[in-house]
Design an enzyme around this catalytic site. Structure first.
Site, mmCIF file in Angstrom:
data_model
loop_
_atom_site.group_PDB
_atom_site.id
_atom_site.type_symbol
_atom_site.label_atom_id
_atom_site.label_comp_id
_atom_site.label_asym_id
_atom_site.label_seq_id
_atom_site.Cartn_x
_atom_site.Cartn_y
_atom_site.Cartn_z
ATOM 1 N N HIS A 142 0.973 -1.346 0.013
ATOM 2 C CA HIS A 142 0.261 0.069 0.036
ATOM 3 C C HIS A 142 0.905 1.010 0.040
ATOM 4 C CE1 HIS A 142 -3.664 -2.341 0.462
ATOM 5 N NE2 HIS A 142 -3.286 -2.641 1.535
ATOM 6 N N ASP A 179 -3.007 -10.265 -2.888
ATOM 7 C CA ASP A 179 -3.484 -9.772 -1.586
ATOM 8 C C ASP A 179 -5.005 -9.251 -1.801
ATOM 9 O OD1 ASP A 179 -2.342 -8.614 1.301
ATOM 10 O OD2 ASP A 179 -3.897 -7.488 0.594
ATOM 11 N N HIS A 181 -6.521 -7.051 -0.503
ATOM 12 C CA HIS A 181 -6.550 -5.631 -0.637
ATOM 13 C C HIS A 181 -5.935 -4.962 -2.062
ATOM 14 C CE1 HIS A 181 -6.730 -6.456 3.644
ATOM 15 N NE2 HIS A 181 -8.180 -5.821 3.405
ATOM 16 N N ASP A 267 -4.830 -12.860 3.015
ATOM 17 C CA ASP A 267 -6.094 -12.052 3.581
ATOM 18 C C ASP A 267 -7.476 -12.427 2.720
ATOM 19 O OD1 ASP A 267 -4.974 -10.504 1.909
ATOM 20 O OD2 ASP A 267 -4.722 -8.890 3.231
HETATM 21 ZN ZN LIG Z 1 -4.179 -6.985 2.495
#
Ligand SMILES: [Zn+2]
Length: 371
Positions: A142, A179, A181, A267
């Protein structure tokens, strides 16, 4: 067929202190103190299962070393790097978004995470290993040039890519981020760079909520170098494997990178507190096996995975072990106890609304002429 798989883990990664939180937010008032979801637990337990299962004996240990300030500055602004260093030298601070806490000394640990990813990349590009997994912490996908966010301080994968470019003259690199996200960091850093293909498979509008749409395809001069597959909540093995086969494989084949980097987060597990997907350990293992095949066909097998999220302390270890078995071609015989309940779930079938999301990304690949 067995392969030499490099493996990075350093106990210091577990010492990155994210403090007392209620998962994401500061505790206090009516919020009873707990820990941050991004704690050492899941990562330490992955390292634990890798050792206890015997997998560690089959891997090529790769020592981590800290990334230097100059190496971090290839990706990040001096203001960001120096602020993290200053706060780390004091009582600790925050990556930049108010939900990325760190304690004293985390600058050095984050530099070791970026440097661990560099070391894994070195091993693959020098031929000391066929592929590699860097189990590093804190995560990085991120983090953008100017700031950290979402538990990430420095963008480990980008720092390693810039090291490869500076050291080996590597030009074209593909990043696959599974991932749960959005891989917003690499997308932002390489938005205008036509030589780095970023592909992110993620739960739509989860985090960050304002990025990761299928319409985001790269900046001027780099159109087509960014591909997003925003999947609806509830997607499982079927949707993820279809996205790999129908979007990732043709895009990478057409892009023809010299190196494939993977942002590996677990995740998308059904047991994760921060995602709403249902990918089991078998699904993660099959994705990794597909990525090995793609790398073998496209870039001499040059494949480096670096660890990102995955916050189920009980399930993430089995997901990681399945990935390492696929990378190395060495099954351990360890049975994922959660597989009984999850792998045969009807939730794994590719559903029409998931199919629709994948078809949209497939259309992007086709329209961009990389099919
Ligand atoms: Zn994540």
């Amino acid at each position: 067929m067995t392969r030499r798989t490099g493996y990075v883990w350093h106990e210091r990664y577990a010492w990155h202190d994210t403090g007392t939180h209620i998962g994401i937010y500061p505790s206090g008032g009516m919020s009873q103190p707990y820990h941050a979801f991004e704690s050492s637990q899941s990562k330490s337990r992955i390292a634990g299962l890798i050792e206890v299962s015997g997998m560690l004996d089959e891997l090529t240990r790769v020592g981590a070393r800290p990334a230097t300030r100059d190496e971090l500055l290839r990706v990040h602004t001096a203001a960001h790097v120096d602020r993290i260093k200053a706060e780390s030298d004091g009582a600790g601070g925050d990556g930049g978004d108010g939900t990325t806490p760190f304690g004293p000394g985390s600058y050095e640990i984050a530099a070791l995470a970026a440097g661990g990813t560099i070391a894994a990349t070195d091993h693959v590009l020098t031929g000391a290993a066929d592929n590699a997994y860097a189990l590093v912490r804190p995560p990085g996908h991120h983090a953008v040039a100017e700031t950290g966010m979402g538990y990430c301080l420095f963008n480990n994968v980008a720092v390693a890519i810039e090291h490869a470019r500076a050291t080996y003259g590597t030009r074209r690199v593909a990043i696959v981020d599974y991932d749960v996200h959005h891989g917003n960091g690499a997308q932002s850093i390489y938005w205008d760079d036509p030589d780095v293909l970023t592909i992110s498979l993620h739960q739509e509008r989860l985090f960050p909520q304002d990025s990761g749409d299928v319409s985001e395809t790269g900046g001027p001069g780099a159109e087509g170098s960014c591909i997003n597959v925003p999947l609806p909540a509830g997607s499982g093995n079927g949707a993820y494997l279809a996205a790999i086969d129908r979007v990732v494989a043709p895009a990478i084949a057409a892009f023809a990178p010299e190196l494939i980097m993977v942002c590996s987060g677990f995740d998308a597990s059904p047991l994760d507190p921060l995602g709403c997907m249902t990918v089991g350990s078998e699904g993660f293992g099959l994705m990794a096996a597909r990525l090995v095949e793609i790398a073998t066909e496209v870039c001499d097998g040059h494949l480096v995975l670096t660890h990102e999220g995955g916050y189920s302390p009980v399930h993430a270890p089995f997901c990681a072990l399945a990935v390492l078995e696929a990378l190395s071609g060495r099954p351990t015989g360890v049975v994922d106890p959660f597989a009984v309940g999850f792998e045969h779930s009807p939730a794994h079938a590719l559903r029409p609304w998931q199919e629709e999301a994948i078809a949209q990304a497939e259309e992007v690949v086709r329209a961009l002429g990389v099919d």
